[in-house]
Design a protein around this motif. Sequence first.
Motif, PDB file in Angstrom:
ATOM      1  N   LEU A 194     -49.657-112.396 -46.451  1.00 49.19           N
ATOM      2  CA  LEU A 194     -50.166-113.640 -45.879  1.00 49.19           C
ATOM      3  C   LEU A 194     -49.021-114.487 -45.349  1.00 49.19           C
ATOM      4  N   ALA A 195     -49.198-115.003 -44.136  1.00 45.89           N
ATOM      5  CA  ALA A 195     -48.213-115.906 -43.530  1.00 45.89           C
ATOM      6  C   ALA A 195     -48.551-117.336 -43.944  1.00 45.89           C
ATOM      7  N   GLY A 196     -48.188-117.675 -45.185  1.00 47.64           N
ATOM      8  CA  GLY A 196     -48.540-118.985 -45.725  1.00 47.64           C
ATOM      9  C   GLY A 196     -47.944-120.142 -44.960  1.00 47.64           C
ATOM     10  N   LYS A 197     -46.766-119.940 -44.396  1.00 48.11           N
ATOM     11  CA  LYS A 197     -46.088-121.012 -43.670  1.00 48.11           C
ATOM     12  C   LYS A 197     -46.877-121.437 -42.435  1.00 48.11           C
ATOM     13  N   GLU A 198     -47.562-120.485 -41.800  1.00 48.46           N
ATOM     14  CA  GLU A 198     -48.231-120.779 -40.530  1.00 48.46           C
ATOM     15  C   GLU A 198     -49.667-121.280 -40.697  1.00 48.46           C
ATOM     16  N   LYS A 199     -50.228-121.181 -41.887  1.00 46.65           N
ATOM     17  CA  LYS A 199     -51.506-121.780 -42.274  1.00 46.65           C
ATOM     18  C   LYS A 199     -52.737-121.166 -41.615  1.00 46.65           C
ATOM     19  N   THR A 260     -42.713-112.510 -37.748  1.00 42.81           N
ATOM     20  CA  THR A 260     -41.274-112.419 -37.996  1.00 42.81           C
ATOM     21  C   THR A 260     -40.931-111.103 -38.701  1.00 42.81           C
ATOM     22  N   PRO A 261     -39.658-110.685 -38.663  1.00 39.16           N
ATOM     23  CA  PRO A 261     -39.277-109.401 -39.281  1.00 39.16           C
ATOM     24  C   PRO A 261     -39.573-109.300 -40.774  1.00 39.16           C
ATOM     25  N   ASP A 262     -39.690-110.446 -41.445  1.00 38.30           N
ATOM     26  CA  ASP A 262     -40.006-110.424 -42.877  1.00 38.30           C
ATOM     27  C   ASP A 262     -41.349-111.098 -43.160  1.00 38.30           C
ATOM     28  N   GLY A 263     -42.199-111.192 -42.145  1.00 42.82           N
ATOM     29  CA  GLY A 263     -43.454-111.917 -42.275  1.00 42.82           C
ATOM     30  C   GLY A 263     -44.647-111.047 -42.639  1.00 42.82           C
ATOM     31  N   GLN A 264     -45.829-111.628 -42.447  1.00 50.85           N
ATOM     32  CA  GLN A 264     -47.079-110.975 -42.836  1.00 50.85           C
ATOM     33  C   GLN A 264     -47.260-109.615 -42.171  1.00 50.85           C
ATOM     34  N   SER A 265     -47.140-109.578 -40.856  1.00 51.88           N
ATOM     35  CA  SER A 265     -47.388-108.337 -40.124  1.00 51.88           C
ATOM     36  C   SER A 265     -46.411-107.238 -40.528  1.00 51.88           C
ATOM     37  N   ALA A 266     -45.127-107.591 -40.611  1.00 51.05           N
ATOM     38  CA  ALA A 266     -44.105-106.602 -40.969  1.00 51.05           C
ATOM     39  C   ALA A 266     -44.304-106.086 -42.397  1.00 51.05           C
ATOM     40  N   SER A 267     -44.786-106.933 -43.295  1.00 50.58           N
ATOM     41  CA  SER A 267     -45.016-106.498 -44.677  1.00 50.58           C
ATOM     42  C   SER A 267     -46.015-105.350 -44.728  1.00 50.58           C
ATOM     43  N   VAL A 268     -47.061-105.457 -43.904  1.00 50.98           N
ATOM     44  CA  VAL A 268     -48.046-104.372 -43.836  1.00 50.98           C
ATOM     45  C   VAL A 268     -47.462-103.185 -43.073  1.00 50.98           C
ATOM     46  N   ALA A 284     -50.803-104.032 -32.530  1.00 53.65           N
ATOM     47  CA  ALA A 284     -49.707-104.243 -31.577  1.00 53.65           C
ATOM     48  C   ALA A 284     -48.588-105.062 -32.208  1.00 53.65           C
ATOM     49  N   VAL A 285     -48.942-106.095 -32.962  1.00 51.13           N
ATOM     50  CA  VAL A 285     -47.921-106.937 -33.595  1.00 51.13           C
ATOM     51  C   VAL A 285     -47.221-106.164 -34.711  1.00 51.13           C
ATOM     52  N   GLN A 286     -47.962-105.331 -35.430  1.00 51.35           N
ATOM     53  CA  GLN A 286     -47.339-104.519 -36.471  1.00 51.35           C
ATOM     54  C   GLN A 286     -46.272-103.589 -35.889  1.00 51.35           C
ATOM     55  N   LYS A 287     -46.576-102.989 -34.751  1.00 52.30           N
ATOM     56  CA  LYS A 287     -45.601-102.108 -34.105  1.00 52.30           C
ATOM     57  C   LYS A 287     -44.385-102.892 -33.635  1.00 52.30           C
ATOM     58  N   SER A 288     -44.620-104.129 -33.207  1.00 47.60           N
ATOM     59  CA  SER A 288     -43.531-104.957 -32.691  1.00 47.60           C
ATOM     60  C   SER A 288     -42.648-105.506 -33.811  1.00 47.60           C
ATOM     61  N   SER A 289     -43.262-105.840 -34.947  1.00 46.66           N
ATOM     62  CA  SER A 289     -42.519-106.509 -36.020  1.00 46.66           C
ATOM     63  C   SER A 289     -41.983-105.555 -37.084  1.00 46.66           C
ATOM     64  N   GLY A 290     -42.503-104.324 -37.112  1.00 45.24           N
ATOM     65  CA  GLY A 290     -42.078-103.391 -38.147  1.00 45.24           C
ATOM     66  C   GLY A 290     -42.143-101.952 -37.666  1.00 45.24           C
ATOM     67  N   LYS A 291     -42.224-101.050 -38.608  1.00 44.30           N
ATOM     68  CA  LYS A 291     -42.199 -99.617 -38.280  1.00 44.30           C
ATOM     69  C   LYS A 291     -43.527 -99.118 -37.718  1.00 44.30           C
ATOM     70  N   GLY A 292     -44.621 -99.721 -38.175  1.00 53.34           N
ATOM     71  CA  GLY A 292     -45.936 -99.245 -37.779  1.00 53.34           C
ATOM     72  C   GLY A 292     -46.440 -98.183 -38.738  1.00 53.34           C
ATOM     73  N   LEU A 293     -47.763 -98.143 -38.953  1.00 57.22           N
ATOM     74  CA  LEU A 293     -48.338 -97.214 -39.929  1.00 57.22           C
ATOM     75  C   LEU A 293     -48.927 -95.959 -39.303  1.00 57.22           C
ATOM     76  N   GLY A 294     -49.086 -95.957 -37.993  1.00 59.06           N
ATOM     77  CA  GLY A 294     -49.653 -94.780 -37.343  1.00 59.06           C
ATOM     78  C   GLY A 294     -51.036 -94.448 -37.862  1.00 59.06           C
ATOM     79  N   ASP A 295     -51.245 -93.187 -38.230  1.00 60.15           N
ATOM     80  CA  ASP A 295     -52.557 -92.737 -38.694  1.00 60.15           C
ATOM     81  C   ASP A 295     -52.937 -93.304 -40.049  1.00 60.15           C
ATOM     82  N   ASP A 296     -51.983 -93.903 -40.755  1.00 57.82           N
ATOM     83  CA  ASP A 296     -52.291 -94.489 -42.067  1.00 57.82           C
ATOM     84  C   ASP A 296     -52.945 -95.865 -41.953  1.00 57.82           C
ATOM     85  N   LEU A 297     -53.015 -96.410 -40.744  1.00 54.85           N
ATOM     86  CA  LEU A 297     -53.625 -97.723 -40.552  1.00 54.85           C
ATOM     87  C   LEU A 297     -55.132 -97.587 -40.385  1.00 54.85           C
TER      88      LEU A 297
END
Length: 427
Positions: A194-199, A260-268, A284-297
């Motif tokens: 959860l991105a608590g900072k962004e509400k 962000t690189p350490d935010g909600q999307s990247a955590s997943v 799309a944001v997951q791929k941009s902010s982190g590694k991406g889960l591919g078929d596991d998503l």
Amino acid sequence: MGGRGFLLIATAVLVAGCGGGGGAAEPKQSQAGSPAKVTLELWHLSTTEPMKTIMAERAKEFEAKHPNVTIKATVLENEAYKSKITTLTQSGKAPDVFATWGGGVLKQQIEAGLVKDLSADVAPILGGFTKASLAAYQFDGKTYGLPTDIGMVGFWYNKKLFAKAGIQQPPATWAELLDDVRKLKAAGTTPIALAGKEKWPGHYYWAYLAMRIGGVPALQQAATDKNFTTPDFVAAGQQLKALADLQPFQKGFLGAGYSTPDGQSASVSNGKAAMELMGQWAPAVQKSSGKGLGDDLGFFPFPAVDGGKGAVTDAFGGGGGLAVGADAPPEALEFVKFFDEQANHSRAVEKGGVLPVLQGEESAVKDANLKVVAESLAKATGFQLYLDQAYPPAVGAEVNDSVAQLIAGTKTPQQVAEAVTEVAKSE
């Protein structure tokens, strides 16, 4: 996004195939006979791929076709955009072309005389849109914006982490979700990012719970009555508190951003949390902010609440659109019409940047999870726009703030209901 959103909530290429002129005034001619130089102010939210590149490409293409036009783009993430567009419109100005989620925020801008009525100019192409995608931009039979994206919020989850915790299938009820949170914690996995900072991401939980418990009519009635202290809204807060009491979120979530690189999307995306409640742009944001889960998503709709009046097929979400400032030059409308080419929009759909807003565009959806979202939308029995966009800005802001305090443990469900009601009645 709306939050969004955005988001985030991707500003994309637009609609059904009408290309060039069609109703816009002719550009001014300079003394030499060529069109006068024009700078278009474009504000949008496409901070992540693929829409970041697509948006830049469309701007360059338009400039190539209109040598007299220079497009000056202001690109902002969700919260910064909301803040800056609010400040600008309060000063009595609006960008020439700007991203909008529609709803109550756009309505206030219309009432302030800041947005151009596009009805006559876009009448020939409105039939090419899906009905749901247009609704947020139309008031009193007039059209003030065109949709670029439509979608819904739901849970995006890591199939591998669910399996590791012994969860065979996604939860169908809220009680099952809470039980799955316990299973994930027992397996040593952070259940939810959860991105608590962004509400704004937190307000999705309260809004969806209110929908599942009271039904979509309850949210619409609250907008009319300006009363959020009814039992259904208080119960929504109580159920969200039951989730928060399980401490399901990642360490430091109160200070976490979304993309962000350490935010909600990247955590997943990086496998550090099992799920997030987010809109159709999440992959799309997951791929941009982190590694991406591919078929596991995977994706599943927000669960039903036992005894609730709302159906699990009622969807909460929205999309992105473009509006034109009231004082914008004719080229602003030309720019929007340039985006009105179906080939452009379908290309953005194929790349996973947006979902269909045009009739018969579903086949362009290639991503398996986005197909599930598109199919869920097609079957939706009810639809509710993000509360921070559906309601007047001050009410939406209070929803976000109060729900964030509820999740942080500094406000009770009753206090949330009373705070939102107080602001609604003062509007």
